[in-house]
Design a protein around this motif. Structure first.
Motif, PDB file in Angstrom:
ATOM      1  N   LYS A 291      81.634  95.284  25.233  1.00  0.00           N
ATOM      2  CA  LYS A 291      81.735  95.429  26.299  1.00  0.00           C
ATOM      3  C   LYS A 291      81.837  95.744  27.159  1.00  0.00           C
ATOM      4  CE  LYS A 291      82.023  92.664  30.591  1.00  0.00           C
ATOM      5  NZ  LYS A 291      83.338  91.139  31.486  1.00  0.00           N
ATOM      6  N   PRO A 292      80.875  97.242  27.994  1.00  0.00           N
ATOM      7  CA  PRO A 292      82.104  98.385  28.026  1.00  0.00           C
ATOM      8  C   PRO A 292      83.174  97.637  29.303  1.00  0.00           C
ATOM      9  CG  PRO A 292      79.677  98.517  28.431  1.00  0.00           C
ATOM     10  CD  PRO A 292      80.033  96.726  28.050  1.00  0.00           C
ATOM     11  N   VAL A 293      84.506  99.103  29.518  1.00  0.00           N
ATOM     12  CA  VAL A 293      85.305  98.173  29.970  1.00  0.00           C
ATOM     13  C   VAL A 293      85.671  99.150  31.158  1.00  0.00           C
ATOM     14  CG1 VAL A 293      87.870  97.982  30.186  1.00  0.00           C
ATOM     15  CG2 VAL A 293      86.851  97.599  28.536  1.00  0.00           C
ATOM     16  N   SER A 294      85.291  98.578  31.927  1.00  0.00           N
ATOM     17  CA  SER A 294      85.575 100.258  34.031  1.00  0.00           C
ATOM     18  C   SER A 294      86.720  99.699  34.092  1.00  0.00           C
ATOM     19  CB  SER A 294      84.618  99.108  35.220  1.00  0.00           C
ATOM     20  OG  SER A 294      84.154  98.655  34.658  1.00  0.00           O
ATOM     21  N   GLU A 295      87.408 101.034  34.315  1.00  0.00           N
ATOM     22  CA  GLU A 295      89.176 101.156  34.938  1.00  0.00           C
ATOM     23  C   GLU A 295      89.470 100.151  35.897  1.00  0.00           C
ATOM     24  OE1 GLU A 295      91.949 105.281  35.185  1.00  0.00           O
ATOM     25  OE2 GLU A 295      90.732 104.649  36.431  1.00  0.00           O
ATOM     26  N   SER A 296      90.367  99.411  35.419  1.00  0.00           N
ATOM     27  CA  SER A 296      90.604  98.018  36.537  1.00  0.00           C
ATOM     28  C   SER A 296      91.733  99.021  37.531  1.00  0.00           C
ATOM     29  CB  SER A 296      91.362  97.555  35.432  1.00  0.00           C
ATOM     30  OG  SER A 296      92.728  97.549  35.460  1.00  0.00           O
ATOM     31  N   LEU A 297      91.785  98.175  38.844  1.00  0.00           N
ATOM     32  CA  LEU A 297      92.839  98.481  39.985  1.00  0.00           C
ATOM     33  C   LEU A 297      93.907  98.653  39.379  1.00  0.00           C
ATOM     34  CD1 LEU A 297      92.712  99.142  42.681  1.00  0.00           C
ATOM     35  CD2 LEU A 297      93.182  97.034  43.347  1.00  0.00           C
ATOM     36  N   GLU A 298      94.299  98.330  38.230  1.00  0.00           N
ATOM     37  CA  GLU A 298      95.550  97.607  37.782  1.00  0.00           C
ATOM     38  C   GLU A 298      96.176  99.382  37.426  1.00  0.00           C
ATOM     39  OE1 GLU A 298      97.008  93.927  36.615  1.00  0.00           O
ATOM     40  OE2 GLU A 298      98.874  94.890  36.072  1.00  0.00           O
ATOM     41  N   ASP A 299      94.391 100.354  36.245  1.00  0.00           N
ATOM     42  CA  ASP A 299      95.062 101.047  35.405  1.00  0.00           C
ATOM     43  C   ASP A 299      95.460 102.735  36.604  1.00  0.00           C
ATOM     44  OD1 ASP A 299      94.478 100.082  33.000  1.00  0.00           O
ATOM     45  OD2 ASP A 299      92.743  99.917  33.520  1.00  0.00           O
ATOM     46  N   VAL A 300      94.039 101.916  37.874  1.00  0.00           N
ATOM     47  CA  VAL A 300      94.413 103.374  38.592  1.00  0.00           C
ATOM     48  C   VAL A 300      95.776 102.790  39.382  1.00  0.00           C
ATOM     49  CG1 VAL A 300      93.473 103.718  40.801  1.00  0.00           C
ATOM     50  CG2 VAL A 300      92.261 102.539  39.207  1.00  0.00           C
ATOM     51  N   PHE A 301      96.445 102.471  39.782  1.00  0.00           N
ATOM     52  CA  PHE A 301      97.121 101.885  41.087  1.00  0.00           C
ATOM     53  C   PHE A 301      98.580 102.616  40.292  1.00  0.00           C
ATOM     54  CE2 PHE A 301     101.426  98.882  41.530  1.00  0.00           C
ATOM     55  CZ  PHE A 301     101.118  99.393  43.339  1.00  0.00           C
ATOM     56  N   MET A 302      98.780 102.493  38.668  1.00  0.00           N
ATOM     57  CA  MET A 302      99.636 102.444  37.818  1.00  0.00           C
ATOM     58  C   MET A 302      99.727 103.851  37.662  1.00  0.00           C
ATOM     59  SD  MET A 302     101.405 100.302  37.087  1.00  0.00           S
ATOM     60  CE  MET A 302     100.937  98.948  37.510  1.00  0.00           C
ATOM     61  N   ARG A 303      98.051 104.576  37.576  1.00  0.00           N
ATOM     62  CA  ARG A 303      97.959 106.121  37.525  1.00  0.00           C
ATOM     63  C   ARG A 303      98.737 106.959  38.921  1.00  0.00           C
ATOM     64  NH1 ARG A 303      93.846 106.566  35.574  1.00  0.00           N
ATOM     65  NH2 ARG A 303      92.995 106.799  37.205  1.00  0.00           N
ATOM     66  N   ILE A 304      98.830 106.041  40.078  1.00  0.00           N
ATOM     67  CA  ILE A 304      98.734 106.640  41.401  1.00  0.00           C
ATOM     68  C   ILE A 304     100.287 106.633  41.269  1.00  0.00           C
ATOM     69  CG2 ILE A 304      98.949 106.902  43.631  1.00  0.00           C
ATOM     70  CD1 ILE A 304      96.183 104.789  43.024  1.00  0.00           C
ATOM     71  N   LEU A 305     100.902 105.341  41.251  1.00  0.00           N
ATOM     72  CA  LEU A 305     102.370 105.160  41.142  1.00  0.00           C
ATOM     73  C   LEU A 305     103.360 106.703  40.246  1.00  0.00           C
ATOM     74  CD1 LEU A 305     103.271 101.750  41.207  1.00  0.00           C
ATOM     75  CD2 LEU A 305     103.297 103.455  43.477  1.00  0.00           C
ATOM     76  N   GLY A 306     102.235 107.257  38.971  1.00  0.00           N
ATOM     77  CA  GLY A 306     102.647 108.117  38.112  1.00  0.00           C
ATOM     78  C   GLY A 306     102.730 108.964  38.836  1.00  0.00           C
ATOM     79  N   GLY A 307     101.747 109.300  40.281  1.00  0.00           N
ATOM     80  CA  GLY A 307     101.633 110.373  40.157  1.00  0.00           C
ATOM     81  C   GLY A 307     100.409 111.183  39.845  1.00  0.00           C
ATOM     82  N   HIS A 308      99.613 110.512  39.605  1.00  0.00           N
ATOM     83  CA  HIS A 308      98.192 111.413  38.869  1.00  0.00           C
ATOM     84  C   HIS A 308      97.530 110.970  39.951  1.00  0.00           C
ATOM     85  CE1 HIS A 308      99.930 112.549  35.584  1.00  0.00           C
ATOM     86  NE2 HIS A 308      99.986 111.570  35.268  1.00  0.00           N
ATOM     87  N   ALA A 309      96.757 111.568  40.794  1.00  0.00           N
ATOM     88  CA  ALA A 309      95.501 110.565  42.338  1.00  0.00           C
ATOM     89  C   ALA A 309      94.377 110.526  40.996  1.00  0.00           C
ATOM     90  CB  ALA A 309      95.129 111.444  42.628  1.00  0.00           C
ATOM     91  N   PRO A 310      93.885 109.811  41.405  1.00  0.00           N
ATOM     92  CA  PRO A 310      91.892 108.876  40.131  1.00  0.00           C
ATOM     93  C   PRO A 310      91.290 110.197  40.431  1.00  0.00           C
ATOM     94  CG  PRO A 310      92.367 107.525  42.276  1.00  0.00           C
ATOM     95  CD  PRO A 310      93.661 108.556  42.173  1.00  0.00           C
ATOM     96  N   SER A 311      90.763 110.744  39.313  1.00  0.00           N
ATOM     97  CA  SER A 311      89.540 111.250  39.407  1.00  0.00           C
ATOM     98  C   SER A 311      88.365 110.554  38.895  1.00  0.00           C
ATOM     99  CB  SER A 311      90.020 112.929  38.699  1.00  0.00           C
ATOM    100  OG  SER A 311      90.062 111.960  37.213  1.00  0.00           O
ATOM    101  N   ALA A 312      87.312 110.922  39.469  1.00  0.00           N
ATOM    102  CA  ALA A 312      86.097 110.436  39.078  1.00  0.00           C
ATOM    103  C   ALA A 312      85.753 109.888  37.673  1.00  0.00           C
ATOM    104  CB  ALA A 312      84.684 111.294  39.734  1.00  0.00           C
TER     105      ALA A 312
END
Lengths: 329, 314, 303, 307
Positions: A291-312
């Motif tokens: 099943k293709p995986v879309s990015e979960s909010l959790e991943d995005v959130f962790m990345r935002i906290l890590g300092g990188h804004a999400p990119s398309a």
């Protein structure tokens, strides 16, 4: 129009480091997830949005009202559902909600009628005539939602609204709240630590970290991760894994546990999932899920906290998948 | 034929209801008089009230009793009439009545008022109030009115009716005159009620705003009420500053001091020296009122500090 | 979180599941309990209030209208210590320090951490009792000393020295009773208060041997046994009033006290050793019942 | 006494007064993480309290490492508990509290302190260990509770709603720690009513409802046992028209629906279906873009179980 508009808000309590520092953010219509680790300043933001904060630096507008001057008017037009268990001493559900409606300025009869309506709407049924103390956790949660709705607020602030509910109750309440936004034009700020649920319900998220705003993002911006699949299979895994490695298919994460038969793999997006099926067939592995995986909010959130804004077109970040185990880290 | 909108409906009524003070007061009042302790103690007061009323009827209306009463209440060598007799009898009756009922009032305030703010803290209802368009002061007022209203039932209404009865049972045509001449009795009743309701309310508000536990509130309130009464008793036996300070520490004793003083002035002390000594030992009604108001202000401030809190999340 | 900071595995001997010997773990629980009981702010506040109350009692000895106090302050102090102080004030020390020991663990729900440690419930129960006794004795002693000090009399050393013993017996006996009540009733403090001010008062008001049912009877017996001689010798006015010819009273003779007591229709007190032994047996019984209940009770410790 | 950590309940029933807590529960837990899943009031907490010796079962026996836990404190050397109660001493620094609690395990003072510090550091509270838990956020208290449960390195760990109140970062770290403990061979029991949480830490599940054990096993095992609910498989493919006739005759296949993205197949024998599709895709007969058993996940399993 922005529902909540905050410019350069700084708030410090006593000599402690400020709870919010120079926060600038806008919250738009629909359902907004308010996310942030503990101590990020969420509760101060709640107070500001509820028109409870008497003094702060900067500007804040809620529903177009000045959060410093029109505090009472804001509170009339905002509903709040607290995270903690709260009810009124020695009263039935209907009396409590009616009373809280009266506190919002509704005349007795209107408040009573309205209390019946919202309590029925949140699904409390006959229980409205029972003492709130006898309610189960799920019923209390519904009661708290009803009291937030009684005065028909334009903006609802829900703090962990599904806490303590069982899976069925979560599903029901989540739908009900989503409907309030879709059909009845309520704006909802949903503060929660349970990200999968935020992802289900929210249109956008606002992230706070250490008293600073980390921006507001629309959830549609999160693209599926091309070429990343979640697979589940029966059969021997070491051979299969070696074969995947040989084909340059990277295993990003394995579901914890002894047999490790649910993996997240990444391969060349051009190829689709065909190579996986091929290798599985060659190694006698029975695929149960690809099943293709879309990015979960959790991943995005962790990345935002890590300092990188999400990119398309977000890159796959290994360290942020939530099925990591020691050996992969 | 029509299918109407189901589910959630918007509210189109007004927001111009009564002041939230009245809603908070109403809620608190209803909760307070619904408690079992209020019902039981209220019946106790009622029984006491009926007994006193019957006794008063007998004392003022049965001729043999009245003539016997004349000899009991009259001082030698003074002109004595029915109006003076009534006044003296009523003052004594009020002291007897309130000597007991003030304690019951304290018990009622303690049992029915323990949860007045504490319950809101325990059930965390306070944040639910605070996120509504009310001012902290409105919450304080709403809560501060509850106990005076409850106490008015047991402490104010009996005294008022005694006063009225005494007037009504005067000989034809002299009712208004007696009532007019004895306004001080009415003043005592009101004074006594105000001191009691201010003091008791202040204490209960203060304790109730400090802890969410009713049991703790009741225990400390009991200690203050009865410990205070013990201390005041002890104080009146001391001399000097200690006496003047200690004799005013009991809220209950203070509340009946107006009646005590009025009764003492009728006929108990035959000479001025004795009266002087009595004044020294008994708490003064004025200072009692000051103490009660101070306690009320402290209590109201404690509640105000709670109501000013903006903590609505953990 | 730092998973790499994992504690190194223990040697397998420690994984034995044999039950610990009795009272193993008493010391840490006791130390911890003492630490909580001696919390500076609370302890100092209570001690100050106790000293203040004692001073009030002591000062009230100057009351002019008491017929004895005018003439005989010694006799007055003798009685005052007994009636108000030992009967009501001293038990309050035990109430404040001993009662909450275990029941606070239950109401704060911190007991849960003890239940999942290799410490038996009885050890926790007894250690928390023991840790409450010492502060109760200390504050009780301060209270009584404050009465003696403010009474304005030059109280003999024997009386000063008797005070800690009396306070200790009170803390032990009433403390164990309250402690047991707290293990039975959910509101242990209230039960103890009701007991002290209602039931004890009823026992005391009764005549004859019913009085021996009261717990403070034993404490007061010890007090009487220790100080009677000293006070009797000094209570000259009472002695003269009762026995002007000096037939009954000869200095230093015990029956002086008895006579004074009879005059006031007091019961005969038991002797010192009897009082102490009875008190110890009673407190052992109270504690044993508490242990028994605690051992077989469920502790759901709901919020 | 057994060497491997274990928990065994045999016909355990427990009621409070007349309120049913557990109803004839028999279940065993061995090394590894097990999840205890159920709605509120299902009996999860009661079960954990029976296991940790806070409650005595009315019927049946509970054994932890071969010993009854009620009033049998010796066995607690091997047990660590994160209780549901949010309780800590309000007037003492968290380091002192945990040092004290570790001393009760039989360590001397210095060793207890070392272990307490070590574990507070480990759960990420190193910077606040001289503060009282009274001022902690819910997530911090949750971590503190874990530190006290780990300080004596127990091999039976009972965690009651451990992820409550943690923020996403904390949740993730905590979950990783729990999984690591399970991988070390400790017997870890985690209760929760949030499905994502359980999925995060445990593969083996025990589903509780109304005081009874409804199912145990991995989500998939349980799903397979629920044969009255055919599995719905979403086969994403462009070759739906070609694929349908090939699989319609397979044993167990019920209805096949055509969807814009492919086929939706219901089958009582999913393995046959997976084998067939896998083989065809491997040989290149059809191009399967995705294969998704939509109601095999925990949510579906739970829904079916409690229906």
């Amino acid at each position: 129009m922005a529902i909540v508009e905050i410019r350069g808000l700084t708030k410090a309590y006593g000599r402690r480091p400020p709870a919010l520092r120079d926060v600038t953010l806008e919250i738009h219509e629909g359902v907004t997830g308010l996310l942030g680790p503990n101590g990020a300043g969420k509760s101060t933001l709640i107070q500001c949005v509820l028109g409870l904060l008497p003094d702060f630096q900067g500007d804040a507008k809620v529903l177009g009202l000045d959060a410093r001057r029109d505090r009472r008017e804001i509170r009339r037009r905002v509903g709040f559902m607290p995270e903690f268990d709260a009810y009124l001493p020695e009263t039935t559900g209907i009396k409590a909600v009616r009373f809280l409606g009266q506190l919002t300025g509704m005349p007795y009869n209107h408040a009573l009628r309205r209390a019946h309506e919202v309590l029925f709407h949140v699904g409390l049924g006959e229980a409205v005539y029972r003492d709130v103390r006898e309610y189960s956790t799920g019923m209390r949660q519904r009661f708290k939602l009803a009291q937030a709705l009684v005065h028909d607020p334009e903006l609802l602030f829900l703090d962990e609204p599904l806490a303590g509910l069982d899976p069925k109750g979560r599903e029901e309440l989540l739908k009900l709240i989503r409907r309030l936004a879709d059909r009845h034009g309520k704006h909802i700020i949903w503060s929660s630590h349970i990200l999968p649920e935020v992802q289900k319900v929210a249109d956008s998220i606002t992230v706070l970290k250490e008293g600073r705003s980390e921006g507001t993002y629309r959830l549609e911006e999160f693209a599926p991760r091309d070429g990343v699949y979640s697979i589940a299979f029966d059969g021997e895994s070491p051979d299969f894994r070696a074969a995947l490695d040989a084909q340059d298919i990277r295993v990003l994460a394995t579901d914890g546990g002894e047999s490790g038969d649910a993996w997240t793999v990444a391969l060349d997006p051009e190829l689709g999932s065909a190579p996986i099926f091929q290798l599985a067939g060659e190694h006698g592995v029975r695929l149960r899920r690809v099943k293709p995986v879309s990015e979960s909010l959790e991943d995005v959130f962790m990345r935002i906290l890590g300092g990188h804004a999400p990119s398309a077109q977000s890159a796959v970040s290994e360290e942020s998948h939530h099925f990591e185990t020691g050996e992969d880290a | 034929m029509a299918v109407y909108a189901r589910g959630y409906r918007p509210y189109e009524g007004s927001f111009g209801g009564r002041s939230p003070v009245m809603a908070i007061f109403g809620q608190g009042f209803r909760n307070a008089i619904r408690t079992r302790s209020f019902k039981i103690l209220g019946v106790l007061v009622l029984i006491f009230y009926v007994i006193f009323t019957i006794q008063m009827y007998v004392m003022l209306n049965i001729e043999e009793v009245v003539s016997e009463g004349f000899s009991r209440f009259a001082n030698r060598n003074e002109p004595f009439d029915f109006a003076t007799y009534t006044t003296r009898y009523l003052k004594q009756a009020l002291m007897g009545f309130y000597g007991f009922v003030a304690t019951v009032g304290a018990l009622i305030s303690m049992l029915a008022g323990a949860g007045i703010v504490a319950d809101d803290l325990r059930t965390r209802a306070l944040p639910l109030y605070l996120v509504r368009p009310i001012r902290p002061i409105e919450y304080v007022l709403g809560k501060a009115l509850v106990l005076p209203a409850v106490l008015a039932i047991v402490l104010l209404s009996p005294g008022l009716t005694f006063y009225l009865f005494a007037g009504l049972w005067q000989p034809d045509g002299t009712t208004n005159e007696w009532l007019g001449n004895n306004v001080d009795i009415l003043g005592n009743v009101i004074h006594s009620y105000l001191v009691a309701s201010f003091g008791f309310t202040g204490l209960m508000l203060f304790l109730s705003a400090r802890t969410p536990r009713r049991g703790t509130v009741m225990a400390i309130a009991a200690a203050v009420y009865f410990g205070g009464a013990m201390m005041a008793g002890l104080g009146s036996e001391l001399r000097g500053v200690a006496q003047q300070a200690l004799k005013h520490v009991s809220l209950i004793v203070n509340s009946v001091s107006a009646h005590v003083m009025a009764e003492a002035e009728t006929d108990r002390w035959r000479n001025e020296a004795q009266m002087e000594r009595f004044r020294e030992e008994a708490p003064s009604p004025t200072i009692g009122m000051v103490v009660a108001i101070a306690v009320l202000l402290i209590g109201a401030y404690a509640v105000y500090r709670r109501a000013r809190s903006t903590e609505v999340s953990e | 979180m730092n998973p790499e900071l994992a504690t190194p595995a223990d040697d397998p001997k420690r994984l034995s599941v044999k039950n610990p010997p009795p009272l193993k773990g008493f010391a840490p629980v006791f130390t911890w309990g003492s630490r909580l009981a001696f919390r500076p702010r609370r302890f100092l506040l209570i001690a100050a209030v106790a000293v203040g109350l004692g001073a009030l009692v002591g000062i009230s000895g100057v009351d002019e209208r008491s017929p004895f106090a005018q003439k005989d302050k010694w006799f007055y102090l003798w009685e005052l210590l007994d009636k108000q102080t030992l009967q009501y004030l001293l038990p309050l020390c035990a109430l404040l320090f001993v009662t909450p020991g275990f029941s606070n663990e239950v109401s704060q729900r911190t007991l849960v951490y003890h239940l999942v440690r290799p410490v038996s419930r009885s050890t926790v129960f007894l250690a928390r009792f023991a840790s409450g006794v010492l502060p109760a004795v200390l504050v009780g002693t301060l209270l009584l000393w404050s009465v003696l000090w403010t009474s304005g009399l030059s109280v003999p050393t024997t009386v000063w020295m008797a005070v800690p013993a009396v306070a200790a017996l009170s803390a032990l006996l009433l403390g164990s009773l309250y402690y047991m009540l707290a293990s039975i009733f959910r509101k242990g403090m209230i039960a103890a208060l009701v007991y002290t001010f209602v039931i004890e008062t009823m026992f005391i008001a009764a005549r004859g041997s019913v009085q021996t049912l009261s717990m403070s009877y034993h404490v007061r017996s010890l007090y009487r046994a220790l100080v009677n001689d000293e006070f009797a010798e000094r209570s000259r006015y009472v002695a003269d009033a009762i026995d002007p010819d000096g037939l009954l009273f000869r200095p230093g003779v015990e029956n002086l006290a008895e006579a004074a007591v009879t005059m006031l229709q007091k019961p005969t007190y038991s002797s010192g050793p009897t009082a102490v032994i009875t008190a110890i047996v009673l407190s052992a019984a109270f504690l044993a019942y508490g242990v028994w209940r605690t051992k077989r009770r469920d502790f759901p410790l709901k919020d | 006494m057994s060497e491997t950590p274990s928990i065994a309940l045999t016909n355990v029933s427990k009621w409070y007064g007349e309120v049913m807590g557990l109803n004839d529960v028999s279940v065993e837990f061995g090394p590894g993480v097990s999840g205890l899943l159920g709605p509120n009031g299902a009996g999860k907490s009661t079960m954990l309290k029976v296991i940790t010796g806070m409650l005595r079962p009315n019927l049946g026996t509970a054994l932890v490492c071969g010993r009854k836990p009620f009033d049998n404190p010796g066995v607690m050397r091997r047990v660590g508990l994160v209780p549901e109660q949010d309780a800590f001493y309000p007037h003492a620094a968290i380091l002192d509290v945990i040092t004290y609690l570790t001393r009760l395990q039989g360590y001397d003072k210095a060793e207890s302190r070392r272990r307490a510090m070590n574990n507070l550091e480990r759960v990420g509270l190193g910077h606040v260990m001289d503060r009282s838990a009274a001022g902690f956020s819910k997530g911090m208290r949750q971590r503190a509770k874990l530190a006290q449960a780990l300080a004596h390195d127990p091999d039976v760990l009972v965690l009651d709603e451990p992820l409550n109140g943690l923020d996403p970062t904390g949740r993730r770290e905590y979950a990783a720690l729990i999984r690591a403990l399970g991988d070390e061979g400790k017997c870890v029991l985690v209760s929760s009513h949030i499905l994502h949480e359980v999925a995060l830490v445990a593969r083996r599940l025990v589903v509780l409802h109304n005081g009874r054990v409804l199912a145990e096993g991995t989500a998939r095992e349980i799903r397979e046992d629920l044969s009255e609910y055919p599995l719905t498989v979403h086969v994403q493919t462009q070759d739906g028209e070609a694929l349908a006739p090939l699989i319609v005759s397979l044993e167990g296949v019920g209805r096949i629906e055509h969807a814009p993205t492919g086929l939706i197949v219901r089958t009582t024998q999913p393995n046959r279906l997976f084998d067939e599709i896998g083989a065809m895709a491997a040989e290149g007969k059809v191009t399967v873009e995705a294969l998704d058993p939509v109601d095999e996940d925990l949510e579906a399993v739970f829904r079916y179980l409690t229906q």
